[in-house]
Design an enzyme around this catalytic site. Structure first.
Site, PDB file in Angstrom:
ATOM      1  CD  GLU A 209      53.169  41.566  31.783  1.00  0.00           C
ATOM      2  OE1 GLU A 209      52.814  40.388  32.924  1.00  0.00           O
ATOM      3  OE2 GLU A 209      53.441  41.616  30.869  1.00  0.00           O
ATOM      4  CB  CYS A 243      50.684  40.396  40.817  1.00  0.00           C
ATOM      5  SG  CYS A 243      52.978  40.655  39.915  1.00  0.00           S
TER       6      CYS A 243
HETATM    7  P1  NAD Z   1      44.691  48.611  39.852  1.00  0.00           P
HETATM    8  O1  NAD Z   1      43.467  47.552  38.579  1.00  0.00           O
HETATM    9  O2  NAD Z   1      43.598  49.043  40.915  1.00  0.00           O
HETATM   10  O3  NAD Z   1      45.299  49.445  39.158  1.00  0.00           O
HETATM   11  C1  NAD Z   1      46.246  49.566  38.240  1.00  0.00           C
HETATM   12  C2  NAD Z   1      46.308  50.970  37.178  1.00  0.00           C
HETATM   13  O4  NAD Z   1      44.747  51.333  36.673  1.00  0.00           O
HETATM   14  C3  NAD Z   1      47.232  52.162  38.447  1.00  0.00           C
HETATM   15  O5  NAD Z   1      47.327  52.640  37.477  1.00  0.00           O
HETATM   16  C4  NAD Z   1      45.105  53.111  38.320  1.00  0.00           C
HETATM   17  O6  NAD Z   1      45.403  53.990  38.291  1.00  0.00           O
HETATM   18  C5  NAD Z   1      44.505  52.680  37.300  1.00  0.00           C
HETATM   19  N1  NAD Z   1      43.366  52.564  37.365  1.00  0.00           N
HETATM   20  C6  NAD Z   1      42.405  51.958  38.420  1.00  0.00           C
HETATM   21  N2  NAD Z   1      41.815  51.835  38.504  1.00  0.00           N
HETATM   22  C7  NAD Z   1      41.064  52.941  37.315  1.00  0.00           C
HETATM   23  C8  NAD Z   1      39.828  52.850  36.349  1.00  0.00           C
HETATM   24  N3  NAD Z   1      38.513  52.772  37.097  1.00  0.00           N
HETATM   25  N4  NAD Z   1      40.361  53.062  35.295  1.00  0.00           N
HETATM   26  C9  NAD Z   1      41.209  53.663  34.480  1.00  0.00           C
HETATM   27  N5  NAD Z   1      42.723  53.442  35.368  1.00  0.00           N
HETATM   28  C10 NAD Z   1      41.719  52.410  36.773  1.00  0.00           C
HETATM   29  O7  NAD Z   1      45.497  47.971  40.370  1.00  0.00           O
HETATM   30  P2  NAD Z   1      46.087  47.986  41.606  1.00  0.00           P
HETATM   31  O8  NAD Z   1      45.799  47.743  42.628  1.00  0.00           O
HETATM   32  O9  NAD Z   1      47.638  48.758  41.202  1.00  0.00           O
HETATM   33  O10 NAD Z   1      47.861  46.862  41.070  1.00  0.00           O
HETATM   34  C11 NAD Z   1      46.875  45.091  42.262  1.00  0.00           C
HETATM   35  C12 NAD Z   1      46.701  44.354  40.997  1.00  0.00           C
HETATM   36  O11 NAD Z   1      47.818  44.284  39.956  1.00  0.00           O
HETATM   37  C13 NAD Z   1      46.535  42.466  41.974  1.00  0.00           C
HETATM   38  O12 NAD Z   1      45.823  41.995  40.951  1.00  0.00           O
HETATM   39  C14 NAD Z   1      47.649  42.241  41.584  1.00  0.00           C
HETATM   40  O13 NAD Z   1      48.059  40.491  41.011  1.00  0.00           O
HETATM   41  C15 NAD Z   1      48.204  42.521  39.724  1.00  0.00           C
HETATM   42  N6  NAD Z   1      49.351  42.853  39.460  1.00  0.00           N
HETATM   43  C16 NAD Z   1      49.892  42.198  38.489  1.00  0.00           C
HETATM   44  C17 NAD Z   1      51.293  42.437  38.003  1.00  0.00           C
HETATM   45  C18 NAD Z   1      51.673  41.566  37.371  1.00  0.00           C
HETATM   46  O14 NAD Z   1      52.756  41.953  36.668  1.00  0.00           O
HETATM   47  N7  NAD Z   1      51.707  40.714  36.290  1.00  0.00           N
HETATM   48  C19 NAD Z   1      52.014  43.015  38.841  1.00  0.00           C
HETATM   49  C20 NAD Z   1      51.654  43.908  39.752  1.00  0.00           C
HETATM   50  C21 NAD Z   1      50.605  43.711  39.975  1.00  0.00           C
END
Ligand code: NAD
Length: 468
Positions: A209, A243
């Site tokens: 997602e 998002c």
């Molecule tokens: P992110 O990708 O930075 O982090 C998401 C998760 O991944 C967190 O739990 C984090 O601990 C983990 N993570 C981060 N870096 C990592 C790595 N290098 N290796 C392994 N795990 C890692 O996203 P965010 O900042 O938490 O959220 C923002 C993004 O999420 C935006 O792009 C937003 O559009 C998207 N989002 C999508 C939805 C949806 O339902 N489609 C909902 C909310 C947010």
């Protein structure tokens, strides 16, 4: 923390078949509902500490949806979990055909920070409903919500069934080495690729997602009053950190001045000042700096104020933005609304089509042709006509992205399907079998078979049905 140990214990529990029992799943859902209900205030306090998100906002946009999902499964799970009888094709007669909804095994749910309860609890609920065990890794950025989730869940459920892991990149990297039966990830496309790659090493299926730049379009036929109100709400909810928020606005040139005026009025009416109860702060300094870095001050027509101490960014509208500007190069994920104008509707649809497929798209129009064109020509995860965000609230609509904005979907029955395997089973009788499929394969047999196929086709029975 020995994640492998927890993982192995979850695998053992799953293989004991305890979690597959539908009554057991429903009891778990009821228990989870009670825990959330009894601890609502703790959940509100934690999220307020993290990014000044109000109780009302948290209830409306997170917990009410969580309760809704719980109630959906408590009402519908018996029906969903039943094997479904489907038609049996001619080649399988005499016999019966069913789809069995098999739990998958051990799930890993990784959440994003912006709706920390919603994005971890809804996949967890679907996972429980489908009969799986689950490890949940909330985002580490809102650390109080991460703690409260583990404090509420870990003591109340055995770790070999449901376990919340606290941690950031290091812990997630470790977690991703294990061979789950499915990974459900919410976050950025960048990290989505890391998760997908790690999953591929073990052939683990994924739901991703993700995010991206979601357009909102307003044409000259729209009800501008309604458009202004719903755009402002959808864009600036949660400090723009949603998002599916409209990332940027495409407005038909002839109505731009009026729409901008109405949007400014709505913003003033609502009072999004620093410290306002209903307005959320930016999650951290890094994002605060990143969002402000996207703003070209000469384009500001509303807002622009910020406060580094409270991580407040005022709702900000930018006008006369071009596709080449910095603000149009990445997902904004903050309260900055760039406005671009157009005169040719087909041209802007084409521009959207040429970009990455968005997670959401919104169109404000009263014109059926414009609506049909968007829906027919543009590929996007989901969206609304004459509204923003609201499609996410329905149990009856699959929620998910496409292309760069995600793989797979969930919510209601779609979540149940995402966390289940659809096992196809044909049950044959021990009598009445035609002899065609068994050797020897003679010319005479072939001729007869073709004759029968041809006459069946004449009556409209599809070929693959009989060939199978
Ligand atoms: P992110 O990708 O930075 O982090 C998401 C998760 O991944 C967190 O739990 C984090 O601990 C983990 N993570 C981060 N870096 C990592 C790595 N290098 N290796 C392994 N795990 C890692 O996203 P965010 O900042 O938490 O959220 C923002 C993004 O999420 C935006 O792009 C937003 O559009 C998207 N989002 C999508 C939805 C949806 O339902 N489609 C909902 C909310 C947010």
């Amino acid at each position: 923390m020995d994640f492998n140990k927890i993982f192995q214990s979850q695998k053992e529990l799953f293989n004991s078949h305890q979690t597959k029992d539908v009554a057991f799943r429903k009891e778990t859902l009821k228990k989870l509902k009670k825990i959330i209900k009894d601890n609502e205030n703790r959940l509100y306090e934690a999220i307020y500490k993290d990014f000044r998100k109000s109780a009302f906002d948290t209830f409306l946009n997170e917990l009410s949806l969580v309760y809704n999902e719980l109630d959906f499964f408590l009402t519908n799970l018996d029906r969903l979990a039943q094997p479904k009888r489907v038609k049996t094709t001619l080649s399988l007669q005499p016999g019966k055909s069913h789809i069995y909804y098999d739990p998958l095994g051990v799930m890993l749910v990784i959440g994003a920070w912006n709706y920390p309860y919603l994005l971890t609890l809804i996949p967890l609920i679907s996972s429980i409903a489908a009969g799986n065990t689950c490890m949940v890794k909330p985002s580490e950025l809102p650390e109080n919500t991460m703690h409260v989730l583990s404090e509420l869940i870990n003591p109340n459920f055995p770790s070999n069934y449901i376990y919340v892991v606290e941690g950031g990149i290091t812990e997630t990297t470790e977690l991703l080495k294990l061979r789950y039966d499915k990974i459900f990830f919410t976050g950025s496309p960048k990290v989505g690729k890391i998760v997908y790659e790690a999953a591929a090493k073990n052939l683990v299926p994924v739901v991703l997602e993700l995010g991206g730049k979601s357009p909102a379009i307003v044409t000259r036929t729209a009800n501008l009053e309604v458009a202004a109100k719903r755009l402002i709400w959808g864009k600036f909810l949660n400090g723009g950190q949603t998002c599916i928020a409209p990332d940027y606005l495409l407005v038909e040139e002839s109505v731009k001045p009026e729409l901008l005026q109405l949007m400014k009025e709505k913003l003033k009416e609502i009072n999004y000042s620093d410290g306002a109860e209903h307005y959320t702060s930016i999650i951290n300094k890094r994002n605060f700096d990143r969002i402000l870095g996207l703003v070209d001050k000469s384009q500001i027509v509303y807002g622009g104020a910020s406060n580094e101490k409270t991580l407040y960014i005022e709702p900000t509208i930018l006008d006369n933005v071009s596709w080449e500007d910095a603000v149009m190069q990445e997902e904004i994920f903050g309260p900055v609304f760039p406005v671009l104008s157009f005169t040719d509707y087909d041209e802007i649809l084409q521009k959207i089509i040429e970009g990455e497929k968005p997670l959401a798209a919104y169109l404000f129009t009263k014109n059926k042709e414009e609506k049909d064109k968007l829906l027919k020509l543009v590929s996007f995860g989901g969206g609304c006509i004459n509204d923003t965000l609201m499609h996410i609230t329905s149990d009856y609509l699959p929620f998910g992205g496409i292309g760069n904005s995600g793989i797979g979907n969930y919510h209601g029955e779609f979540g149940f399907l995402s966390f289940s395997h659809q096992k196809s089973v044909v049950e044959k009788t021990n009598w009445g079998e035609p002899n065609w499929k068994y050797p020897p394969y003679t010319n005479k047999k072939m001729k007869r078979l073709k004759k029968i196929l041809f006459s069946l086709l004449l009556y409209g029975i599809p070929l693959p049905m009989i060939l199978l």
